[in-house]
Design a protein around this motif. Structure first.
Motif, PDB file in Angstrom:
ATOM      1  N   GLN A  57       0.813  -1.221   0.000  1.00 21.11           N
ATOM      2  CA  GLN A  57       0.000   0.000   0.000  1.00 21.11           C
ATOM      3  C   GLN A  57       0.847   1.273   0.000  1.00 21.11           C
ATOM      4  N   GLY A  58       2.169   1.118  -0.048  1.00 24.38           N
ATOM      5  CA  GLY A  58       3.047   2.275  -0.153  1.00 24.38           C
ATOM      6  C   GLY A  58       3.762   2.676   1.121  1.00 24.38           C
ATOM      7  N   GLU A  59       3.631   1.909   2.202  1.00 24.04           N
ATOM      8  CA  GLU A  59       4.321   2.236   3.464  1.00 24.04           C
ATOM      9  C   GLU A  59       5.725   1.623   3.436  1.00 24.04           C
ATOM     10  N   TYR A  60       6.592   2.260   2.651  1.00 26.72           N
ATOM     11  CA  TYR A  60       7.909   1.680   2.374  1.00 26.72           C
ATOM     12  C   TYR A  60       8.863   1.748   3.557  1.00 26.72           C
ATOM     13  N   TRP A  61       8.530   2.575   4.561  1.00 33.33           N
ATOM     14  CA  TRP A  61       9.397   2.597   5.743  1.00 33.33           C
ATOM     15  C   TRP A  61       9.413   1.250   6.462  1.00 33.33           C
ATOM     16  N   ARG A  62       8.420   0.418   6.184  1.00 29.70           N
ATOM     17  CA  ARG A  62       8.359  -0.899   6.810  1.00 29.70           C
ATOM     18  C   ARG A  62       9.430  -1.849   6.263  1.00 29.70           C
ATOM     19  N   LEU A  63      10.173  -1.413   5.276  1.00 27.58           N
ATOM     20  CA  LEU A  63      11.333  -2.184   4.817  1.00 27.58           C
ATOM     21  C   LEU A  63      12.551  -1.916   5.704  1.00 27.58           C
ATOM     22  N   ILE A  64      12.473  -0.866   6.521  1.00 26.53           N
ATOM     23  CA  ILE A  64      13.585  -0.496   7.407  1.00 26.53           C
ATOM     24  C   ILE A  64      13.237  -0.720   8.875  1.00 26.53           C
ATOM     25  N   SER A  65      12.091  -0.236   9.297  1.00 24.48           N
ATOM     26  CA  SER A  65      11.734  -0.225  10.719  1.00 24.48           C
ATOM     27  C   SER A  65      11.715  -1.603  11.385  1.00 24.48           C
ATOM     28  N   PRO A  66      11.348  -2.701  10.702  1.00 21.31           N
ATOM     29  CA  PRO A  66      11.354  -4.002  11.401  1.00 21.31           C
ATOM     30  C   PRO A  66      12.721  -4.425  11.907  1.00 21.31           C
ATOM     31  N   ILE A  67      13.791  -3.837  11.346  1.00 18.13           N
ATOM     32  CA  ILE A  67      15.148  -4.201  11.771  1.00 18.13           C
ATOM     33  C   ILE A  67      15.356  -3.892  13.254  1.00 18.13           C
ATOM     34  N   PHE A  68      14.628  -2.923  13.786  1.00 19.15           N
ATOM     35  CA  PHE A  68      14.859  -2.464  15.154  1.00 19.15           C
ATOM     36  C   PHE A  68      13.819  -2.980  16.150  1.00 19.15           C
ATOM     37  N   LEU A  69      12.828  -3.708  15.673  1.00 15.45           N
ATOM     38  CA  LEU A  69      11.757  -4.192  16.540  1.00 15.45           C
ATOM     39  C   LEU A  69      11.885  -5.695  16.768  1.00 15.45           C
ATOM     40  N   HIS A  70      11.393  -6.162  17.939  1.00 14.91           N
ATOM     41  CA  HIS A  70      11.471  -7.586  18.265  1.00 14.91           C
ATOM     42  C   HIS A  70      10.197  -8.039  18.948  1.00 14.91           C
ATOM     43  N   VAL A  71       9.941  -9.342  18.863  1.00 11.42           N
ATOM     44  CA  VAL A  71       8.705  -9.911  19.386  1.00 11.42           C
ATOM     45  C   VAL A  71       8.666  -9.839  20.907  1.00 11.42           C
ATOM     46  N   ASP A  72       9.768 -10.236  21.565  1.00 11.23           N
ATOM     47  CA  ASP A  72       9.797 -10.263  23.018  1.00 11.23           C
ATOM     48  C   ASP A  72      11.222 -10.061  23.500  1.00 11.23           C
ATOM     49  N   LEU A  73      11.426 -10.178  24.802  1.00 12.72           N
ATOM     50  CA  LEU A  73      12.735  -9.902  25.395  1.00 12.72           C
ATOM     51  C   LEU A  73      13.797 -10.868  24.888  1.00 12.72           C
ATOM     52  N   MET A  74      13.488 -12.173  24.839  1.00 14.01           N
ATOM     53  CA  MET A  74      14.472 -13.150  24.394  1.00 14.01           C
ATOM     54  C   MET A  74      14.892 -12.886  22.945  1.00 14.01           C
ATOM     55  N   HIS A  75      13.941 -12.517  22.134  1.00 13.51           N
ATOM     56  CA  HIS A  75      14.246 -12.172  20.744  1.00 13.51           C
ATOM     57  C   HIS A  75      15.216 -11.000  20.683  1.00 13.51           C
ATOM     58  N   ALA A  76      14.924  -9.945  21.442  1.00 14.52           N
ATOM     59  CA  ALA A  76      15.782  -8.755  21.462  1.00 14.52           C
ATOM     60  C   ALA A  76      17.154  -9.071  22.045  1.00 14.52           C
ATOM     61  N   LEU A  77      17.184  -9.857  23.134  1.00  8.10           N
ATOM     62  CA  LEU A  77      18.457 -10.191  23.779  1.00  8.10           C
ATOM     63  C   LEU A  77      19.341 -11.043  22.880  1.00  8.10           C
ATOM     64  N   PHE A  78      18.749 -12.029  22.225  1.00  3.90           N
ATOM     65  CA  PHE A  78      19.569 -12.914  21.411  1.00  3.90           C
ATOM     66  C   PHE A  78      20.148 -12.192  20.206  1.00  3.90           C
ATOM     67  N   ASN A  79      19.338 -11.382  19.528  1.00  3.46           N
ATOM     68  CA  ASN A  79      19.868 -10.623  18.399  1.00  3.46           C
ATOM     69  C   ASN A  79      20.904  -9.603  18.867  1.00  3.46           C
ATOM     70  N   SER A  80      20.689  -9.005  20.034  1.00  5.66           N
ATOM     71  CA  SER A  80      21.666  -8.060  20.574  1.00  5.66           C
ATOM     72  C   SER A  80      22.966  -8.770  20.931  1.00  5.66           C
ATOM     73  N   PHE A  81      22.852  -9.973  21.527  1.00  2.00           N
ATOM     74  CA  PHE A  81      24.044 -10.759  21.843  1.00  2.00           C
ATOM     75  C   PHE A  81      24.827 -11.091  20.574  1.00  2.00           C
ATOM     76  N   SER A  82      24.121 -11.494  19.527  1.00  2.00           N
ATOM     77  CA  SER A  82      24.781 -11.812  18.260  1.00  2.00           C
ATOM     78  C   SER A  82      25.486 -10.586  17.695  1.00  2.00           C
ATOM     79  N   LEU A  83      24.841  -9.434  17.818  1.00  2.00           N
ATOM     80  CA  LEU A  83      25.434  -8.191  17.314  1.00  2.00           C
ATOM     81  C   LEU A  83      26.682  -7.819  18.109  1.00  2.00           C
ATOM     82  N   VAL A  84      26.626  -7.982  19.436  1.00  2.00           N
ATOM     83  CA  VAL A  84      27.783  -7.671  20.283  1.00  2.00           C
ATOM     84  C   VAL A  84      28.943  -8.613  19.980  1.00  2.00           C
ATOM     85  N   LEU A  85      28.644  -9.857  19.620  1.00  2.00           N
ATOM     86  CA  LEU A  85      29.694 -10.832  19.353  1.00  2.00           C
ATOM     87  C   LEU A  85      30.347 -10.609  17.987  1.00  2.00           C
ATOM     88  N   PHE A  86      29.531 -10.358  16.957  1.00  2.00           N
ATOM     89  CA  PHE A  86      30.061 -10.319  15.594  1.00  2.00           C
ATOM     90  C   PHE A  86      30.185  -8.912  15.002  1.00  2.00           C
TER      91      PHE A  86
END
Length: 256
Positions: A57-86
């Motif tokens: 429908q033209g909301e193209y910002w949704r191609l970027i914004s999901p990168i920063f959002l997570h379903v729950d705490l474990m999701h956010a923590l695990f991706n953050s841990f991976s980012l801190v490691l690599f």
């Protein structure tokens, strides 16, 4: 490349401001959206989550914004841990601008792949596409820029990538397209952002910090600049790190 030598969180944040900022954003948004459950946070999640229908429908910002959002705490923590490691090795190797460019490009490429491959009503959030993009950059180095990465790190990255891809295809609820296209995005942009890059020296940051310590704290070693071999603890610890990462991948793979 992946063993951290920083002595405090403050020192880590000063050395790797982009990685630190991304982690703060991950956890900060989770806090606002999930823990506090503020109306603004819920609205922000609904506005920013990945939705193929709303992209259509033209909301193209949704191609970027999901990168920063997570379903729950474990999701956010695990991706953050991976980012801190690599992430830190690449941030120091590439510099801040090229690192964030590669990270975002991979994440957007993963979300584009999700849009074109998945059905119209597919929804998703998470930084794992961008994180798989980091693996794409590393694998490009392993294949075409061997002088930029040491052998142990090459083996570690390759092993974890293979396991991560296997889990991607054999675990339900994972955005397979986001992982695969995120990896391809990192691999594609790698030759651009790696141009002029120097190999990562895990001792360089320590050497720079030592220059600014008080004289009383400096213990001069006339041979310290000639030491070529890493300490035994490096080889010993690397296997514990690999084991820990593999365990975490097995426990939280469903959260990508």
């Amino acid at each position: 490349m992946f063993i951290r030598h920083e002595r405090s969180i403050k020192e880590f944040m000063q050395s790797y401001p982009i990685v630190s900022t991304l982690v703060i954003v991950h956890l900060g948004l989770w806090l606002v959206i999930n823990l506090l459950q503020l109306p603004f946070g819920i609205w922000l999640y609904q506005l920013g989550s990945g939705s193929n229908y709303w992209v259509e429908q033209g909301e193209y910002w949704r191609l970027i914004s999901p990168i920063f959002l997570h379903v729950d705490l474990m999701h956010a923590l695990f991706n953050s841990f991976s980012l801190v490691l690599f992430g830190p090795a690449l941030e120091q190797m590439l510099g801040r601008t090229k690192f964030i460019l590669g990270y975002l490009f991979a994440g957007i490429f993963g979300n584009l792949g999700t849009y074109f491959v998945e059905d119209l009503y597919y929804n998703h959030v998470g930084a794992s596409g961008a994180i798989f993009g980091l693996f794409g950059i590393y694998i490009f180095m392993v294949l075409f820029r061997k002088h930029l990465i040491d052998q142990i790190s090459s083996q570690m990255v390759t092993t974890i990538l293979i396991i991560g891809l296997v889990m991607t295809f054999f675990n339900p609820g994972i955005n397979v397209s986001g992982h695969v296209f995120g990896f391809l995005g990192g691999f594609i942009i790698a030759p651009v952002i790696l141009a002029g890059a120097n190999s990562y020296n895990p001792w360089a940051a320590i050497a720079r910090r030592n220059r600014y310590r008080d004289d009383d704290d400096i213990q001069f070693d006339p041979n310290r600049w000639n030491k070529k071999r890493l300490p035994r603890s490096f080889t010993k610890n690397i296997w514990w790190i690999i084991l820990g990462v593999l365990v975490l991948l097995g426990l939280f793979s469903r959260l990508f």
